[in-house]
Design a protein around this motif. Structure first.
Motif, short mmCIF file in Angstrom:
data_model
loop_
_atom_site.label_atom_id
_atom_site.label_comp_id
_atom_site.label_asym_id
_atom_site.label_seq_id
_atom_site.Cartn_x
_atom_site.Cartn_y
_atom_site.Cartn_z
N UNK A 35 21.92 109.69 64.21
CA UNK A 35 20.92 110.51 65.19
C UNK A 35 21.39 109.81 66.95
N UNK A 36 21.94 109.27 67.17
CA UNK A 36 21.81 109.26 68.51
C UNK A 36 22.89 110.13 69.18
N UNK A 37 24.19 110.63 68.45
CA UNK A 37 24.55 111.23 68.83
C UNK A 37 24.16 112.70 68.51
N UNK A 38 23.08 113.45 67.99
CA UNK A 38 22.10 114.04 68.29
C UNK A 38 21.38 113.93 69.31
N UNK A 39 21.17 113.60 70.02
CA UNK A 39 20.07 113.22 70.56
C UNK A 39 21.35 112.96 71.99
N UNK A 40 22.46 113.18 71.91
CA UNK A 40 23.49 113.26 73.19
C UNK A 40 23.72 114.34 73.35
N UNK A 41 23.98 114.56 71.78
CA UNK A 41 24.61 116.68 72.51
C UNK A 41 23.47 117.47 72.63
N UNK A 42 22.45 117.24 72.41
CA UNK A 42 21.41 118.35 72.43
C UNK A 42 20.96 117.84 74.17
N UNK A 43 21.57 116.60 74.33
CA UNK A 43 20.60 116.22 75.98
C UNK A 43 22.22 117.15 76.74
N UNK A 44 23.21 117.69 76.46
CA UNK A 44 24.48 118.09 76.94
C UNK A 44 24.17 119.08 76.98
N UNK A 45 23.29 119.69 76.17
CA UNK A 45 23.31 121.58 76.13
C UNK A 45 23.34 122.09 76.83
N UNK B 251 16.75 128.42 72.31
CA UNK B 251 16.90 127.62 70.98
C UNK B 251 17.22 125.63 71.70
N UNK B 252 17.89 126.31 72.63
CA UNK B 252 18.18 124.94 72.54
C UNK B 252 16.48 123.68 72.84
N UNK B 253 15.67 124.14 73.52
CA UNK B 253 14.48 124.36 73.88
C UNK B 253 13.98 123.29 73.04
N UNK B 254 13.55 124.84 71.89
CA UNK B 254 13.17 124.33 70.07
C UNK B 254 14.03 123.45 70.01
N UNK B 255 15.31 123.26 70.28
CA UNK B 255 15.71 122.62 68.58
C UNK B 255 15.61 121.35 69.29
N UNK B 256 15.18 120.58 70.68
CA UNK B 256 15.15 118.85 71.41
C UNK B 256 13.75 118.89 70.40
N UNK B 257 12.82 119.81 70.76
CA UNK B 257 11.43 119.43 70.40
C UNK B 257 11.57 119.16 69.01
N UNK B 258 12.15 120.37 67.96
CA UNK B 258 11.90 119.96 66.76
C UNK B 258 12.56 118.57 65.60
N UNK B 259 13.13 117.67 67.07
CA UNK B 259 14.03 116.84 67.22
C UNK B 259 13.72 115.38 67.21
N UNK C 40 10.02 115.47 66.37
CA UNK C 40 9.40 115.41 65.41
C UNK C 40 9.90 114.42 64.42
N UNK C 41 10.82 114.33 64.31
CA UNK C 41 11.55 113.47 63.53
C UNK C 41 10.70 111.51 63.64
N UNK C 42 10.01 111.06 62.42
CA UNK C 42 10.09 109.80 62.53
C UNK C 42 10.38 108.60 63.00
N UNK C 43 11.79 108.89 62.59
CA UNK C 43 13.23 108.00 62.80
C UNK C 43 13.91 107.48 64.22
N UNK C 44 13.49 108.49 64.66
CA UNK C 44 13.18 108.35 66.09
C UNK C 44 12.72 106.67 67.04
N UNK C 45 11.64 106.44 66.01
CA UNK C 45 10.77 105.55 66.54
C UNK C 45 11.38 103.74 66.70
N UNK C 46 12.79 104.18 65.08
CA UNK C 46 13.50 102.95 64.72
C UNK C 46 14.68 103.03 65.98
#
Length: 446
Positions: free
Chosen positions: A260-270, A275-283, A285-291
């Protein structure tokens, strides 16, 4: 070469074979291997001409076993070649002979003998559909040997000879495994173009079955390596999301948090686009980010319409980001991606400024971006070229305008719309006044 596909034997030679096999074994044990083979070859012709598949298979397998048990590898190779070229051969019998010979590959005394046997099997299976699977397995074994010797390019070239996607008799899982091996070797020899072409032979629908999730993980790990090398950060993010959505990963807190960290890092680098804007907002919504709060807060910088100062990013998130291989300062690629992240922060800030300002001085713009005027102008120009924002720089006045100038037709249309609205409002008001006057006059008369 004539080949028969008849399954029904014209004559049953099982009794003849029952007598011939013990005799041949007895001769072989007494050191007369050549005589034993010749004795069996006579029976082999009878069973082949008579289309007795079961008996013919027994004889072919027996010949292979006798040669291998006597450690006469040269004779084994010669007989495998000889028997595969017989007139009217029985396909299933030859397939079984090849399979039996393959079992002795690992039992050869040295590498030279092993390679000779492999070469023999590759020769006799070449161009024959009924032994395509056996050829593929032997070829993969040869490729592994070459790779272990350090000859990665040769290993990749050997394995790429196989068009396994066309093999109808091969199981789909094994077929996918072969293609993944071809992809891995292409990456090993840095042939990224061919690797991408080969990857298209795999349908991702195959990974829907949980039994194939081990292959799914291998596939996406290879695709991530390719995407990262090519600088396709949005694709890398998508591949990491596919790994993240795998049940075996979600069960392990350590694994999913890292992914999940790598998901955030690479969406930030994109680079920013719809498409990028839509994807980062969908990411988000994942409750696991609170952890993983630190990563969540870092990602939030690119979601909210607020300025993000680069020195603050380095101070608050720098240490955590640098621990990841994505931004590892010890590697050239890690340093390159760190600079790329700086660019994304600047681009985000320019978009925010364009949202809140109609006009801004260059001096104030450079203060907000923490950049010298030349670099600020360069970043601004790049975003304008990509049509991410509209901007016009008045250098003599030192002013940047973010609102596009309206053409005469647009102005006229807006004016016409405004006049229509005004006239409608006047007509409505006049109607209401007339209505009130009529009500008043009626009341007065009463």
């Amino acid at each position: 070469m004539a080949e028969t596909t008849s399954l029904k034997p014209e004559k049953d030679f099982s009794a003849v074979v029952d007598v011939a096999l013990p005799e041949a074994e007895s001769l072989a044990k007494s050191g007369r291997l050549t005589e034993a083979i010749e004795h069996l070859l006579g029976s082999e012709k009878q069973t082949r001409v008579g289309a007795d598949l079961a008996s013919n298979t027994r004889i072919l397998v027996a010949i292979v076993n006798l040669c291998a048990e006597a450690k006469d590898w040269k004779l084994l190779n010669e007989n495998v070649v000889l028997l595969s070229k017989k007139h009217g051969l029985l396909k299933q019998a030859v397939t079984r002979m090849v399979q039996e010979a393959m079992t002795y590959i690992d039992k050869t005394p040295d590498m030279k003998t092993k390679l000779e046997l492999i070469d023999t099997l590759r020769t006799v299976t070449e161009g024959k559909i009924f032994v395509e699977v056996e050829r593929a397995r032997v070829t993969r074994l040869l490729s592994k040997i070459r790779e272990d010797e350090g000859k990665v390019v040769e290993a990749a070239d050997i394995l790429q000879e196989l068009a396994v996607e066309t093999f109808g008799s091969m199981d789909k899982r094994e077929k996918t495994d072969f293609i993944l091996e071809q992809m891995r070797l292409c990456l090993a020899k840095k042939d990224y173009v061919r690797m991408q072409i080969i990857s298209r032979k795999i349908s991702t629908k195959f990974f829907a079955d949980e039994a194939n999730h081990d292959l799914k993980l291998r596939y996406y790990e290879l695709m991530i390596q390719h995407a990262v090398h090519e600088g396709q950060y949005l694709n890398a993010c998508k591949y990491y999301r596919q790994i993240y959505d795998t049940p075996s990963i979600l069960k392990d807190d350590t694994k999913w948090s890292e992914v999940l960290k790598n998901v955030i890092f690479f969406i930030a680098l994109s680079p920013y686009d719809n498409e990028q804007s839509d994807l980062i907002h969908r990411i988000f919504e994942d409750p696991n980010l609170n952890k993983v709060l630190l990563v969540k807060e870092f990602g939030r910088c690119f979601v909210t319409n607020e300025l993000v100062r680069w020195p603050k990013i380095e101070e608050v998130y720098g240490a955590g980001l640098r621990e990841s291989y994505v931004f590892n300062p010890a590697t050239e690629d890690g340093e390159k991606r760190w600079k790329e992240l700086h660019k994304r922060v600047i681009e985000h800030n320019i978009r925010v400024i364009a949202k809140y300002y109609d006009r801004i001085t260059v001096k104030r713009l450079t203060q907000l971006l923490d950049l010298p005027p030349a670099e600020a102008e360069s970043f601004l120009s790049n975003l304008v070229v990509k049509k991410t924002i509209y901007a016009k720089i008045d250098r003599p006045a030192g002013v940047v305008t973010f609102v596009p100038r309206k053409d005469p037709n647009t102005v006229l249309n807006e004016w016409s719309t405004s006049i229509n609205s005004l006239l409608e409002l006047i007509a409505k008001t006049t109607h209401l006044i007339t209505k009130e006057e009529m009500v008043h006059s009626i009341t007065k008369v009463i």
